[in-house]
Design an enzyme around this catalytic site. Structure first.
Site, PDB file in Angstrom:
ATOM      1  N   ILE A   1       0.809  -1.225   0.000  1.00 43.98           N
ATOM      2  CA  ILE A   1       0.000   0.000   0.000  1.00 43.98           C
ATOM      3  C   ILE A   1       0.836   1.267   0.000  1.00 43.98           C
ATOM      4  O   ILE A   1       0.298   2.365  -0.089  1.00 43.98           O
ATOM      5  CB  ILE A   1      -0.974   0.027   1.194  1.00 43.98           C
ATOM      6  CG1 ILE A   1      -0.218  -0.115   2.520  1.00 43.98           C
ATOM      7  CG2 ILE A   1      -2.039  -1.050   1.054  1.00 43.98           C
ATOM      8  CD1 ILE A   1      -1.117   0.003   3.753  1.00 43.98           C
TER       9      ILE A   1
ATOM     10  N   GLY B   1       7.853   4.133   2.578  1.00 38.44           N
ATOM     11  CA  GLY B   1       8.336   5.241   3.390  1.00 38.44           C
ATOM     12  C   GLY B   1       9.838   5.305   3.360  1.00 38.44           C
ATOM     13  O   GLY B   1      10.503   4.541   2.649  1.00 38.44           O
ATOM     14  N   GLY B   2      10.404   6.223   4.157  1.00 36.82           N
ATOM     15  CA  GLY B   2      11.839   6.395   4.149  1.00 36.82           C
ATOM     16  C   GLY B   2      12.601   5.179   4.648  1.00 36.82           C
ATOM     17  O   GLY B   2      13.770   5.007   4.338  1.00 36.82           O
ATOM     18  N   MET B   3      11.930   4.313   5.424  1.00 36.97           N
ATOM     19  CA  MET B   3      12.631   3.167   6.003  1.00 36.97           C
ATOM     20  C   MET B   3      12.004   1.834   5.635  1.00 36.97           C
ATOM     21  O   MET B   3      12.291   0.826   6.263  1.00 36.97           O
ATOM     22  CB  MET B   3      12.662   3.320   7.531  1.00 36.97           C
ATOM     23  CG  MET B   3      13.619   4.398   8.009  1.00 36.97           C
ATOM     24  SD  MET B   3      15.311   4.062   7.549  1.00 36.97           S
ATOM     25  CE  MET B   3      15.613   2.566   8.475  1.00 36.97           C
ATOM     26  N   GLY B   4      11.159   1.773   4.623  1.00 36.46           N
ATOM     27  CA  GLY B   4      10.646   0.474   4.228  1.00 36.46           C
ATOM     28  C   GLY B   4       9.320   0.544   3.504  1.00 36.46           C
ATOM     29  O   GLY B   4       8.650   1.580   3.497  1.00 36.46           O
TER      30      GLY B   4
ATOM     31  N   VAL C   1       5.367  -0.543   2.915  1.00 38.54           N
ATOM     32  CA  VAL C   1       4.229  -0.753   3.810  1.00 38.54           C
ATOM     33  C   VAL C   1       3.212  -1.651   3.106  1.00 38.54           C
ATOM     34  O   VAL C   1       2.876  -1.428   1.939  1.00 38.54           O
ATOM     35  CB  VAL C   1       3.579   0.586   4.208  1.00 38.54           C
ATOM     36  CG1 VAL C   1       2.436   0.351   5.192  1.00 38.54           C
ATOM     37  CG2 VAL C   1       4.614   1.523   4.824  1.00 38.54           C
TER      38      VAL C   1
ATOM     39  N   LYS D   1       5.019  -2.507   8.131  1.00 39.69           N
ATOM     40  CA  LYS D   1       6.175  -1.896   7.460  1.00 39.69           C
ATOM     41  C   LYS D   1       7.341  -2.874   7.561  1.00 39.69           C
ATOM     42  O   LYS D   1       7.714  -3.299   8.656  1.00 39.69           O
ATOM     43  CB  LYS D   1       6.563  -0.566   8.078  1.00 39.69           C
ATOM     44  CG  LYS D   1       7.796   0.052   7.433  1.00 39.69           C
ATOM     45  CD  LYS D   1       8.245   1.332   8.118  1.00 39.69           C
ATOM     46  CE  LYS D   1       7.357   2.484   7.745  1.00 39.69           C
ATOM     47  NZ  LYS D   1       7.917   3.768   8.240  1.00 39.69           N
TER      48      LYS D   1
ATOM     49  N   ASP E   1      11.364  14.635   9.478  1.00 38.82           N
ATOM     50  CA  ASP E   1      10.943  14.414   8.090  1.00 38.82           C
ATOM     51  C   ASP E   1       9.465  14.783   7.917  1.00 38.82           C
ATOM     52  O   ASP E   1       8.680  14.016   7.363  1.00 38.82           O
ATOM     53  CB  ASP E   1      11.189  12.963   7.674  1.00 38.82           C
ATOM     54  CG  ASP E   1      11.149  12.768   6.159  1.00 38.82           C
ATOM     55  OD1 ASP E   1      11.372  13.763   5.428  1.00 38.82           O
ATOM     56  OD2 ASP E   1      10.898  11.639   5.703  1.00 38.82           O
TER      57      ASP E   1
END
Length: 587
Positions: free
Chosen positions: A23, A26-29, A31, A46, A145
Site C-alpha cells: 500500500i 516510506g523512508g525506512m521500508g 508498507v 512496514k 521528516d
C-alpha cells in the site's frame, strides 16, 4: 539496486501477521496491508528492505521508530502495535506493525489541488499536525521528516502524523552516519542541511514548508530534481510571501508561514503549541496574553531583519531546462550513487558528503601560465586556447586546442535506467574518443551574481560544490549494462578560491569505478566542481562549473591542464543591446 525480496501475498510473518497487498513506501521500508490473525483485525505492516536489514544503523533506526512511536499516545500520531523478526531461509525480515489508516496522505491531496486548499482546511490540517508535533516534542522526540507524504488525512477529516523512521531524541542520540543528513530536501530546515544539532524548531520549519504548500500548491523552494539548488535556496533565500502568490491568504497566516520559515531557529515560533494557539486564536501557552494569531512575539529572538529585507514581492523566476541533445556514452545506465538523488513524492532521501571537516584548501587553480595581458572580452586568457562563451550563466572560460568547443545549445547529460536526467550541463567543451567522451567541462545552475559572496554564502557554496561533484562522479561513472553499480568517490582538495575577481568554492573528488562497466568507463577518474553565487531568486541554485576527466586512458588530461581550464573562469556579459537566452546565446 534493491534485491528481490521473498515477500509475497499470503506470507505469514512471525506466525501471526499475514501480508495481503502493498500500500505504500516510506523512508525506512515498504508498507503492506495485512491481518493480525490472533486479534482478527486489519493492520499496516512496514517491512525493512532486505538489503538494509544487514545495515546496523538502518536496523537501529527502524527499532527506534518502534520505540519512539509506541511511547507516543496521541490521536494525531499513528499507533504502533508490535515489532518482530521473521526468518525465511537465509533472509531475515524485520517488520513493524501499526494501525491501518484509511484515507489519503496530504501529498496525494495536494496533487489534485495544484493551487492550494481552502483556507479553512489549511488552518485545520496545520493545527492538527502541530498538535501532534507538540505531543512528540514533549517527549523529547524530533521527527526530522515532516512533509505532506507523512501527514495522513483520514476519511473522517482527522490528520495522523506518520513515519518516525528517522526521528531523533533531543538528548542527542545519533542514528545517522557522520557527514550525512537524512530527510527530504524540499522540506528540510537550513540547520538540517548543515548537519547541526536539531530540535523542535527544525520540525516547525518543515511544518512551515507544508503550510506554504497547502496555501499555494507548491513548496517554498522547488528546483526540480536538483538537491544542491534546493539546499542553496533553503540556506540563502527568503521565500516569496504566500499572499504574493495567493491574495486571499489572511495576513496573520502569511506572517505565521514566513516566521516558521525563518533561517534562524530563534526567529521561529519556539514551540508547536504556540503554532496551534496562533492558528486557533487561543492563548499562547507561553504567554499570559491572548493570541490574536500574530507572530511578533514568539519567544527569545525575533524575525531576522535580513529575512524581511530580502523577501520578494513576487514568486522567484524559473529557468526552463533545455532539452538534452545527447548522452556522453551510448547505452550508459548511470548508477545512483551516494549523492545522486531523484526526488519522488513520499520518498525520503539521504545526501552524503565528507563532513568531518571542510575540505583542506589546495592551491588556487590560477596557474602562472595564464596570460595577464589585456584581452578582448571574448578572447582567450591562455594563448592558443579556445574560448567558450556561456551568457546564460554569465561565465566564459577557455579550453585547450585539443578540446572541441560545442554549440551554445549543446547539452551533455546522463540518464538512469528510467531515463531520468541525473546530471546535465551546457557551455560544453570536451574530448571525444570515438563513442566515448574522456573529458568535458560545462556549466549548470543559475546566472553568476555576486562576485564577492559573504562568508556564510561561501560556506554554503562549499557544501554545494561537494554535493555537485559527487553527483557528477556517480552519474558519469556508474556501471553500465547489467551492473549499474555506483563508483567509490573520495573527496580530495577543496576550499575557497578567487578566479579573475570571482570568489567561489571548489571540490575535487577521485573516482574508482565498480567492476562491470562498459568500454567507456575507465577504472579511475577525476571530477572538479566550482560553485559560485547566482542571481537571487533563481530556481536553479548556484552557478556550477564542473570538469571531469578519465584516468588511465590514452592521452589522458593532466591535473595541471584541468587547473588551467578552471583558472580561466571569468564573468561574461552579452554585448550592449542584447540579453542572455536560455539557449545560451545573446539576442
Amino acid at each position: 539496486m534493491r534485491r528481490k525480496s521473498s515477500i509475497e501475498i499470503g506470507l505469514e510473518l512471525g506466525g501471526r501477521y499475514r501480508v495481503e497487498e502493498p500500500i505504500g513506501a516510506g523512508g525506512m521500508g515498504d508498507v503492506w496491508r495485512g491481518v493480525d490473525l490472533r486479534l482478527r483485525r486489519p493492520v499496516a505492516i512496514k517491512i525493512l528492505p532486505a538489503e538494509l536489514a544487514a545495515d546496523e544503523s538502518a536496523v537501529e533506526r527502524f527499532r527506534r521508530e518502534a520505540e519512539t512511536t509506541a511511547a507516543l499516545q496521541h490521536p494525531g500520531i499513528t499507533v504502533t502495535f508490535d515489532i518482530d523478526e521473521h526468518r525465511d531461509g537465509h533472509e531475515q525480515l524485520i517488520f513493524l506493525v501499526m494501525e491501518l489508516l484509511t484515507g489519503r496522505d496530504l501529498g496525494t491531496v495536494l496533487a489534485r489541488e495544484p493551487h492550494g486548499l481552502p483556507i479553512e482546511s489549511v488552518v485545520s490540517l496545520t493545527a492538527q499536525a502541530a498538535d501532534a508535533l507538540a505531543a512528540a516534542h514533549s517527549r523529547g522526540i524530533v521527527h526530522r521528516d515532516i512533509k505532506p507524504a507523512n501527514l495522513f488525512l483520514l476519511d473522517d477529516g482527522r490528520v495522523k502524523l506518520c513515519d518516525f523512521g528517522i526521528a531523533r531524541l533531543s538528548d542527542g542520540t545519533q542514528l545517522t552516519a557522520a557527514g550525512s543528513f537524512i530527510g527530504t530536501p524540499l522540506y528540510m530546515a537550513p540547520e538540517q542541511f548543515r548537519g547541526e544539532r536539531l530540535d523542535a524548531r527544525s520540525d516547525l520549519y518543515s511544518l512551515g514548508c507544508v503550510l506554504y504548500e497547502l496555501l499555494v500548491g507548491s513548496p517554498p523552494f522547488d528546483s526540480g530534481d536538483n538537491p544542491a539548488a534546493i539546499m542553496y535556496r533553503h540556506l540563502n533565500e527568503a521565500p516569496a510571501p504566500p499572499r504574493s502568490r495567493r491574495p486571499d491568504v489572511p495576513e496573520h497566516l502569511d506572517r505565521l508561514t514566513l516566521d516558521l520559515l525563518a533561517k534562524d531557529p530563534a526567529a521561529r515560533p519556539q514551540s508547536a503549541a504556540a503554532v496551534v494557539a496562533a492558528l486557533r486564536g487561543q492563548p499562547d501557552p507561553g504567554s499570559s496574553t491572548v493570541s490574536t494569531a500574530t507572530t511578533a512575539d514568539w519567544g527569545p529572538g525575533h524575525r531576522l531583519q535580513s529575512d524581511v529585507a530580502t523577501r520578494q514581492d513576487r514568486p522567484p523566476a524559473t529557468v526552463e531546462p533545455s532539452r538534452p541533445k545527447r548522452g556522453r556514452r551510448a547505452g550508459v545506465v548511470a548508477g545512483i550513487g551516494v549523492a545522486v538523488v531523484v526526488l519522488a513524492a513520499g520518498t525520503a532521501v539521504a545526501l552524503t558528503w565528507d563532513k568531518k571537516a571542510p575540505p583542506k584548501p589546495g592551491p588556487t587553480p590560477t596557474p602562472s601560465t595564464v596570460s595577464r595581458t589585456p584581452q578582448a572580452e571574448t578572447g582567450p586568457l591562455v594563448p592558443g586556447w579556445k574560448t567558450m562563451l556561456a551568457p546564460q550563466y554569465g561565465i566564459a572560460y577557455d579550453a585547450p586546442p585539443t578540446w572541441t568547443v560545442k554549440g551554445p545549445d549543446y547539452v551533455i547529460w546522463f540518464p538512469d535506467a528510467k531515463k531520468n536526467i541525473l546530471a546535465a550541463e551546457k557551455g560544453v567543451a570536451e574530448i571525444d574518443r570515438g563513442k566515448c567522451t574522456s573529458a568535458a567541462a560545462g556549466l549548470r545552475g543559475g546566472m553568476l551574481s555576486a562576485q564577492k559572496p559573504s562568508k556564510d554564502q561561501l560556506g554554503t557554496l562549499q557544501y554545494a560544490a561537494a554535493d555537485e561533484a559527487r553527483k557528477w562522479a556517480s552519474a558519469a561513472y556508474g556501471g553500465a549494462g547489467a551492473h549499474p553499480r555506483p563508483p567509490t568517490v573520495s573527496t580530495g582538495q577543496g576550499g575557497n578560491i578567487t578566479l579573475n575577481g570571482i570568489d567561489a568554492a571548489y571540490t575535487t573528488v577521485s573516482v574508482t569505478t565498480a567492476p562491470g562497466g562498459d568500454a567507456c568507463t575507465p577504472p579511475h577518474a577525476t571530477v572538479e566542481t566550482i560553485a559560485m553565487t547566482s542571481v537571487p531568486g533563481s530556481s536553479s541554485g548556484p552557478t556550477f562549473f564542473t570538469v571531469f576527466a578519465d584516468r588511465d586512458v590514452s592521452g589522458q588530461v593532466s591535473s595541471e591542464e584541468i587547473k588551467k581550464v578552471i583558472g580561466t573562469i571569468r564573468p561574461y556579459t552579452c554585448p550592449p543591446g542584447k540579453r542572455p537566452q536560455n539557449d545560451n546565446t545573446c539576442r
